[in-house]
Enzyme design. Structure first.
Site, PDB file in Angstrom:
ATOM      1  N   ASN A 189      32.146 -17.981 -10.041  1.00  0.00           N
ATOM      2  CA  ASN A 189      32.782 -17.267  -8.924  1.00  0.00           C
ATOM      3  C   ASN A 189      33.499 -18.203  -7.953  1.00  0.00           C
ATOM      4  O   ASN A 189      33.811 -17.811  -6.833  1.00  0.00           O
ATOM      5  CB  ASN A 189      31.753 -16.438  -8.150  1.00  0.00           C
ATOM      6  CG  ASN A 189      31.442 -15.127  -8.841  1.00  0.00           C
ATOM      7  OD1 ASN A 189      32.071 -14.761  -9.824  1.00  0.00           O
ATOM      8  ND2 ASN A 189      30.458 -14.416  -8.328  1.00  0.00           N
ATOM      9  N   CYS A 190      33.772 -19.410  -8.356  1.00  0.00           N
ATOM     10  CA  CYS A 190      34.420 -20.398  -7.496  1.00  0.00           C
ATOM     11  C   CYS A 190      35.941 -20.241  -7.553  1.00  0.00           C
ATOM     12  O   CYS A 190      36.499 -19.832  -8.579  1.00  0.00           O
ATOM     13  CB  CYS A 190      34.019 -21.805  -7.967  1.00  0.00           C
ATOM     14  SG  CYS A 190      34.740 -23.132  -6.981  1.00  0.00           S
ATOM     15  N   GLY A 191      36.602 -20.606  -6.461  1.00  0.00           N
ATOM     16  CA  GLY A 191      38.057 -20.614  -6.444  1.00  0.00           C
ATOM     17  C   GLY A 191      38.661 -21.589  -7.447  1.00  0.00           C
ATOM     18  O   GLY A 191      39.824 -21.462  -7.820  1.00  0.00           O
ATOM     19  N   PHE A 192      37.864 -22.553  -7.891  1.00  0.00           N
ATOM     20  CA  PHE A 192      38.323 -23.513  -8.899  1.00  0.00           C
ATOM     21  C   PHE A 192      37.986 -23.068 -10.326  1.00  0.00           C
ATOM     22  O   PHE A 192      38.150 -23.840 -11.265  1.00  0.00           O
ATOM     23  CB  PHE A 192      37.689 -24.886  -8.645  1.00  0.00           C
ATOM     24  CG  PHE A 192      38.228 -25.595  -7.437  1.00  0.00           C
ATOM     25  CD1 PHE A 192      39.509 -26.117  -7.418  1.00  0.00           C
ATOM     26  CD2 PHE A 192      37.442 -25.750  -6.308  1.00  0.00           C
ATOM     27  CE1 PHE A 192      40.006 -26.780  -6.298  1.00  0.00           C
ATOM     28  CE2 PHE A 192      37.917 -26.408  -5.187  1.00  0.00           C
ATOM     29  CZ  PHE A 192      39.200 -26.919  -5.179  1.00  0.00           C
ATOM     30  N   ALA A 193      37.500 -21.834 -10.504  1.00  0.00           N
ATOM     31  CA  ALA A 193      37.072 -21.370 -11.825  1.00  0.00           C
ATOM     32  C   ALA A 193      38.195 -21.408 -12.858  1.00  0.00           C
ATOM     33  O   ALA A 193      37.923 -21.481 -14.060  1.00  0.00           O
ATOM     34  CB  ALA A 193      36.474 -19.965 -11.739  1.00  0.00           C
TER      35      ALA A 193
END
Length: 189
Positions: free
Chosen positions: A64-68
């Protein structure tokens, strides 16, 4: 280059977590990364000893990270260099922003379905603080200025099992800096 919201949040999260990043006084005294193993998502162990003589990229991940989106870039890296000896290991972690809510095989399945990830995944582990996985405590002792401060931090381990470097979340897995470092490890004898 303007800072993105996720970059600012990552910096704030990293600064706020400062005291929690303190390295435990009981650090592993291992001379190299080959002394460590990670639990597999599907059970069993992933002994780093099995990759002796090969460079390894170990990345703490969160679905769920913005870097996914880096799951897909890591897949490109895996497809490009695994046949030349690069080992890539995703280590899911919920340490930063609670961004890994999934458990077990659901983590790898989500990364596969959404981003096409086919590389190995370890079981969810802590990557910072006193409860962190022993590999991460060892790496923090080796390179304290390059410890994970957010999801998708990358550690490159050389063919000799020593830590080559740490690359922060914003480092593109297929960007020039990391590709150059991996290439040097693949070419070294």
């Amino acid at each position: 280059m303007p800072l993105l919201r996720r970059d600012v949040l990552g910096l704030i999260g990293g600064l706020a977590a400062g005291p929690a990043l303190a390295v435990s006084p009981s650090l592993p005294e291992a001379p190299d990364a080959y002394r460590f193993a990670f639990d597999r998502l599907e059970g069993g162990r992933i002994p780093l000893e099995a990759y002796r003589g090969k460079p390894m990229l170990i990345v703490n991940t969160a679905t769920n990270c913005g870097f996914a989106g880096q799951f897909a870039s890591l897949e490109q890296l895996w497809q490009r260099y695994s046949h030349r000896g690069l080992m890539l290991l995703a280590v899911p972690s919920n340490d930063f922003g609670g961004q890994e809510p999934l458990e077990g095989m659901a983590i790898a399945e989500a990364a596969r379905q959404v981003h096409g990830a086919t590389y190995p995944f370890a079981a969810k582990s802590s990557v910072r603080g006193a409860d962190s996985h022993p590999f991460y405590r060892w790496a923090a002792a080796r390179r304290p200025a390059e410890m994970p401060t957010w999801n998708f931090h990358k550690y490159l381990v050389g063919r000799d099992g020593d830590l080559v470097g740490g690359y922060p979340a914003g480092t593109d897995p297929i960007g020039q800096d990391l590709i150059r470092a991996i290439g040097q490890q693949l070419q070294s004898a």
